[in-house]
Design a protein around this motif. Structure first.
Motif, PDB file in Angstrom:
ATOM      1  N   VAL A 286       0.848  -1.193   0.000  1.00  0.00           N
ATOM      2  CA  VAL A 286       0.000   0.000   0.000  1.00  0.00           C
ATOM      3  C   VAL A 286       0.882   1.242   0.000  1.00  0.00           C
ATOM      4  O   VAL A 286       1.948   1.260   0.630  1.00  0.00           O
ATOM      5  CB  VAL A 286      -0.938  -0.010   1.228  1.00  0.00           C
ATOM      6  CG1 VAL A 286      -1.609   1.333   1.431  1.00  0.00           C
ATOM      7  CG2 VAL A 286      -1.996  -1.102   1.072  1.00  0.00           C
ATOM      8  N   PHE A 287       0.426   2.272  -0.710  1.00  0.00           N
ATOM      9  CA  PHE A 287       1.157   3.538  -0.805  1.00  0.00           C
ATOM     10  C   PHE A 287       0.193   4.660  -0.452  1.00  0.00           C
ATOM     11  O   PHE A 287      -0.860   4.814  -1.087  1.00  0.00           O
ATOM     12  CB  PHE A 287       1.687   3.705  -2.230  1.00  0.00           C
ATOM     13  CG  PHE A 287       2.540   4.919  -2.458  1.00  0.00           C
ATOM     14  CD1 PHE A 287       3.621   5.208  -1.631  1.00  0.00           C
ATOM     15  CD2 PHE A 287       2.289   5.763  -3.527  1.00  0.00           C
ATOM     16  CE1 PHE A 287       4.426   6.310  -1.860  1.00  0.00           C
ATOM     17  CE2 PHE A 287       3.090   6.863  -3.775  1.00  0.00           C
ATOM     18  CZ  PHE A 287       4.160   7.142  -2.938  1.00  0.00           C
ATOM     19  N   ILE A 288       0.527   5.428   0.593  1.00  0.00           N
ATOM     20  CA  ILE A 288      -0.338   6.494   1.096  1.00  0.00           C
ATOM     21  C   ILE A 288       0.415   7.813   1.062  1.00  0.00           C
ATOM     22  O   ILE A 288       1.557   7.898   1.538  1.00  0.00           O
ATOM     23  CB  ILE A 288      -0.806   6.188   2.539  1.00  0.00           C
ATOM     24  CG1 ILE A 288      -1.655   4.909   2.541  1.00  0.00           C
ATOM     25  CG2 ILE A 288      -1.609   7.353   3.119  1.00  0.00           C
ATOM     26  CD1 ILE A 288      -2.020   4.416   3.929  1.00  0.00           C
ATOM     27  N   CYS A 289      -0.210   8.839   0.484  1.00  0.00           N
ATOM     28  CA  CYS A 289       0.447  10.136   0.324  1.00  0.00           C
ATOM     29  C   CYS A 289      -0.464  11.272   0.760  1.00  0.00           C
ATOM     30  O   CYS A 289      -1.683  11.220   0.593  1.00  0.00           O
ATOM     31  CB  CYS A 289       0.812  10.384  -1.146  1.00  0.00           C
ATOM     32  SG  CYS A 289       2.355   9.629  -1.664  1.00  0.00           S
ATOM     33  N   GLY A 290       0.188  12.334   1.247  1.00  0.00           N
ATOM     34  CA  GLY A 290      -0.537  13.567   1.535  1.00  0.00           C
ATOM     35  C   GLY A 290      -1.332  13.514   2.824  1.00  0.00           C
ATOM     36  O   GLY A 290      -1.282  12.567   3.592  1.00  0.00           O
TER      37      GLY A 290
END
Length: 549
Positions: A286-290
């Motif tokens: 999983v990739f989570i940004c901001g």
């Protein structure tokens, strides 16, 4: 005198935004190939708060029914429905025909869809759930046909679901998670199975609030893991849920930094490409940004607009001992959309550099999209700033991958009603952003056929015939992308599969035939429609729709 002061304030505001835009273009977006922008339609009559692409190349988009008149009225002869005790002749949902110059077909929705959620069933029917007021327990369905309209079941949900998230499951049904003050989940559409008529408590959603007064983890991020369990992330923590047994099977480390990621702090999340080229059950990451500081929403209400975060985190959720790997975007961003491109790269688009979600609470629009290349070994080479837009896309903006590889961008409605005189007016336009692979000038492959046809079975071998104008075949691969339901900076059900390729041969016609393997299980690829792409030297073909079950 007051009007003069107000006009002066607006003028100063516009000058500041212009300066920021010029800085964005000249400093951040100084690239020879940063993609391109195209205005597709100046107005579709409504603001695109929610958006979904169907397999017939029609876009379904809508906002809410309680905000007053839109800029589009129902066609002559169609009876005006009664909404909240009044006759409403205005349109709140439309179908856009992507194959016919974005022809707008008005749809009729009676219940309030404000801040609702959605998914596609395996048969391609759009299922849409929850909302506000008279829509909070409604399940709506829309079949993909030229004359179909919404059907609404006002008892489709057990609990009110406002700001909930949906995920298609291996069985083809849908789990609906959370919502405002709803610390539970349930399944739709309701069937005769007893489990469909139960409410499952989920204390994790209450535990991850930053405030008992503000449920600061709305629209939780949900991703189906490759083991069939559900990853759920709220603010700074994640769990892996066995939703059948209602049991948390794994608790993940807290994401570093004093940052909230879910509404109204509103970051975004994607499941990175699932690589089936070597394993039938791949690792899931999983990739989570901001996002922004947990108090950003309260500060914005007081007129203080905190800077959003630049941080992102990657977490391999199937690892034995998962740890967050933190990175930084080139630009601070809240309210950004993260869209999986056919290449396996991530496009981060829309949003603001300051403030939070909510009416009037975002400032300093971020005009530049950013591309993230997860396969790059060097962290410093993963991000690239792309060409700036000219239209600010803030609260209630949307983005969606199209079959031709472009990204549709629409919406932005930071006002209670349709207001076109404030500094950030209600936005009715629709644009398309062409990522750099469409403006590079490199040869683009085209799919001639898929054999045995559109319908695939799990573990099936199939053949894709494609053409590309090159003397000698270079590097290529096959991807499958699940179309997403996008709202509030989260693309629900978004999924990209990198398929296994067995062999390739040159045909007498000069085209190439490649043999690929369909995904092995419904946990890896939930049943339904996918866009199939051939990617040649970083350039994707136009996608072909395939169906797996």
């Amino acid at each position: 005198m007051d009007s003069v002061i107000m006009e002066a304030k607006i003028l100063v505001f516009i000058i500041l935004q212009l300066e920021l835009f010029l800085f964005s273009n000249l400093v951040l977006g100084a690239h020879s190939n940063g993609g391109s922008w195209e205005l597709l339609k100046k107005s579709i009559g409504i603001s695109s708060m929610h958006i979904q692409l169907l397999q017939n190349e029609r876009i379904i988009t809508f906002d809410r029914t309680d905000a007053g008149p839109s800029n589009l009225t129902l066609p002559k002869g169609r009876k005006c429905p009664k909404i909240s005790g009044r006759r409403d002749c205005y349109v709140h949902a439309v179908e856009l025909d992507m194959m016919n110059n974005l022809n707008v077909r008005p749809l009729t929705v009676l219940s309030d869809t404000w801040c609702s959620s959605g998914s596609l069933l395996p048969d391609g029917k759009l299922v849409q759930s929850g909302g506000y007021g008279n829509g909070e327990k409604v399940v709506r369905t829309l079949e993909p046909c030229p004359t179909c309209d919404w059907k609404e079941d006002y008892k489709g949900l057990i609990s009110p679901r406002w700001y909930a998230s949906n995920q298609v499951l291996p069985g083809g049904n849908i789990i609906v998670v959370g919502g405002r003050f709803q610390f539970s989940y349930e399944f739709i559409p309701k069937s005769s199975k007893p489990e469909d008529h139960r409410l499952y408590t989920l204390p994790f959603l209450k535990e991850t609030r930053y405030s008992s007064q503000i449920p600061n983890n709305l629209y939780p991020f949900t991703h189906l893991s490759t083991d069939g369990n559900l990853f759920i992330f709220a603010n700074n923590r994640g769990i892996l849920l066995d939703y059948v047994k209602n049991k948390v099977v794994k608790t993940y480390p807290t994401m570093p930094g004093e940052v909230a990621r879910n509404y109204p702090s509103t970051g975004s999340s994607v499941l990175l490409p699932l690589d089936l080229s070597t394993k039938t059950t791949p690792e899931a990451e999983v990739f989570i940004c901001g996002g922004t500081h947990p108090e950003s929403f309260n500060k914005a209400k007081a007129g203080i607009f905190l800077e959003a975060t630049k941080t992102c985190g990657r977490l391999r959720i199937t690892a034995a001992n998962p740890k967050w790997e933190m990175e930084e975007m080139p630009i601070s961003r809240v309210l950004g959309d993260m869209i999986m491109l056919p290449t396996g790269d991530v496009l981060i688009i829309n949003g603001a550099a300051n403030g939070s979600a909510g009416w009037w609470y975002a400032r300093v629009p971020v005009y530049n999209p950013v591309i993230y290349r997860p396969a790059e070994a060097a962290t410093a080479n993963r991000f690239e700033v792309l060409k700036a837009a000219t239209i600010p896309r803030l609260y209630h903006s949307t983005a969606h991958l199209l079959s031709d590889g472009r990204v549709l961008v629409a919406g932005s409605n930071p006002n209670h009603n349709y207001n076109f005189t404030v500094p950030f007016p209600t936005e009715l336009s629709v644009e398309a952003f062409s990522p750099p692979y469409l403006t590079s000038g490199k040869p683009r492959p085209s799919i001639s056929s898929v054999k045995p046809g559109m319908n695939l079975a799990y573990k099936q071998k199939f053949s894709v015939e494609f053409q590309v104008k090159v003397r000698q075949l270079g590097k290529f691969y096959l991807t499958m992308v699940a179309p997403s339901f996008t709202t509030h900076s989260f693309s629900m059900n978004q999924r990209l599969l990198l398929l296994a390729v067995n062999r390739v041969r040159r045909m007498s016609s000069g085209s190439y035939a490649v043999e690929g393997d369909a995904p092995a299980s419904a946990a890896v690829a939930p049943p339904g429609y996918y866009q199939l792409f051939v990617v040649y030297e970083g350039v994707p073909s136009v996608g072909k729709w395939v169906h797996i079950k």
